[in-house]
Motif scaffolding. Sequence first.
Motif, short mmCIF file in Angstrom:
data_model
loop_
_atom_site.label_atom_id
_atom_site.label_comp_id
_atom_site.label_asym_id
_atom_site.label_seq_id
_atom_site.Cartn_x
_atom_site.Cartn_y
_atom_site.Cartn_z
N ARG A 333 1.03 -1.27 -0.03
CA ARG A 333 -0.12 -0.14 0.02
C ARG A 333 0.88 1.29 0.05
NH1 ARG A 333 -5.08 1.76 3.90
NH2 ARG A 333 -5.72 3.43 2.76
N VAL A 339 -7.43 7.76 2.94
CA VAL A 339 -7.67 6.95 3.89
C VAL A 339 -9.18 7.14 4.15
CG1 VAL A 339 -5.45 6.63 4.81
CG2 VAL A 339 -6.88 8.42 5.73
N GLY A 343 -9.04 4.82 8.87
CA GLY A 343 -7.71 5.16 8.65
C GLY A 343 -7.21 6.59 9.46
N ARG A 346 -7.16 5.71 13.20
CA ARG A 346 -5.94 4.91 13.44
C ARG A 346 -4.77 5.63 13.46
NH1 ARG A 346 -6.07 -1.38 11.63
NH2 ARG A 346 -4.05 -1.05 12.75
N ASP A 444 -7.92 0.34 5.29
CA ASP A 444 -7.54 0.75 6.64
C ASP A 444 -7.51 -0.35 7.60
OD1 ASP A 444 -7.36 3.19 5.53
OD2 ASP A 444 -8.99 4.02 6.02
N LEU A 445 -8.25 -1.37 7.49
CA LEU A 445 -8.43 -2.50 8.30
C LEU A 445 -7.22 -3.50 8.18
CD1 LEU A 445 -12.25 -2.96 9.03
CD2 LEU A 445 -10.70 -1.90 10.65
N PRO A 448 -3.31 -1.21 7.02
CA PRO A 448 -3.41 0.10 7.47
C PRO A 448 -2.13 0.84 7.23
CG PRO A 448 -3.08 -1.16 9.33
CD PRO A 448 -3.35 -2.14 7.87
N HIS A 450 0.69 3.23 8.97
CA HIS A 450 1.33 3.74 10.10
C HIS A 450 2.29 4.94 10.03
CE1 HIS A 450 -0.48 -0.02 11.91
NE2 HIS A 450 0.09 -0.67 10.86
#
Length: 453
Positions: A333, A339, A343, A346, A444-445, A448, A450
């Motif tokens: 990704r 997002v 997202g 998170r 996003d699940l 995701p 970071h």
Amino acid sequence: MSSLLYIFGIVIFFVAILVSIGLHELGHMIPAKAFGGKVTQYFIGFGPTVWSRRLGETEYGVKAIPLGGYVKIVGMLPPDAEQLGTVTVDEDGNRVTKIRKSNTGLFTQLISDARAAEWELIKPEDEPRLFYRMAWWKKVIVMAGGPSMNIAIAFFLFWVVFSTYGNVNDPAVDSGRPVVSSVQDCIIPATEHRTTCQPGDTPSPAALAGLQRGDEITSFNGTAITSYPQLQALIRANDDNEAVVEFLRDGVAHSATVHTVIDSRPATDDPDSTKMVDVGFMGITPSSHYVTGGPLYTVVQMGDTAEQTVEAMIRLPQRVWGVGEAILGMQDRDPESPVSIVGGSRIAGETVSVSWLPTDAKVTFLLMLIAGFNFFIGAFNFIPLLPLDGGHIASALWEEMRRIAARLRGRPDPGFVDAAKLLPIAYVMATAMLAMSLVLIVGDLVVPIHITG
């Protein structure tokens, strides 16, 4: 403690987005009521009703799925006797709409059903208050009120950040001789999302040359340095060769010989591209300089943001497709991919929970994240297609243009624009928006983004 901070960050972002949604809908409701329109519902969310309360003629409430909101403004669709059939009033004073049996075709029937649903609860006394009867400029104000509220929220948050913390994305921050913020101990491939060295990593050229944090670079191979982009370009062009770097350390002039190495790094000619190029690499990070400014400065910066947002909207289907491929494991990704609210939550949670960011930087990042979401939501809703607000604005403008043209030609008033005839476009657009939203939420699940790599 970090888990609690993570949850706290998610809650802050989620509540901020819900407040933004509520203000967006107020942006529609307040002018609609001010112009005499009838608003029967004001809800945050979709699906089953969790709570509601009626005040006057309007029902206010919250629904189970907090991914949007709506206000019900009576009379959005005008009657159409030929397509819809006859409209009568029964003995109790209620409007009764009869669908003509001659309606054929999926979209024709959908249009008729939508119009019938719109009119079945309208009473004769509501006639002067129907939305479609408003002057064109009133319709524009009502429909532009929602996305304009999101733009106003973004402006306020950007202004708070730019006037206090400052803006590191301003081109002005690149002026002046670069000061080393950090020296990388080793060469970490750009494709690996990590910040610490591992056994087997090669020491960076800057570390081997003895460069330190706080060194002010004055020249590179005899070329006087005036900005970091200039220095970066010289380093990249040096390939796998030696270079003499002159710098000031605590006000004292020094020089060091650096042997840059060829490494694969993101291309600088297109910041949004994922293209990698083999260039010279040294291993320093410049200090961030911040530019502060007031309302006028914020407007200028938001102009640049608007250009980037338009480009992002044009490329949105392509970038969502890339997220879909990442979900299927076909590629990694892109860290710059769009997002969803999931997202964003998170990212907000990670920002608040990490220990290496100072508190002011965390607050600033959250404000910028919320402002960015609001700006995109506002700009996206101005797209002139139904069911977006911009579609209703375009219909109102087209209605007035038709009337002006008719007056100039000495022809009869063409009447109100029938937004119901554009419902097929609205259905296609709504389906596409739902599909993209689902892809981003799943992405996003499953894969995701970071902030810590």
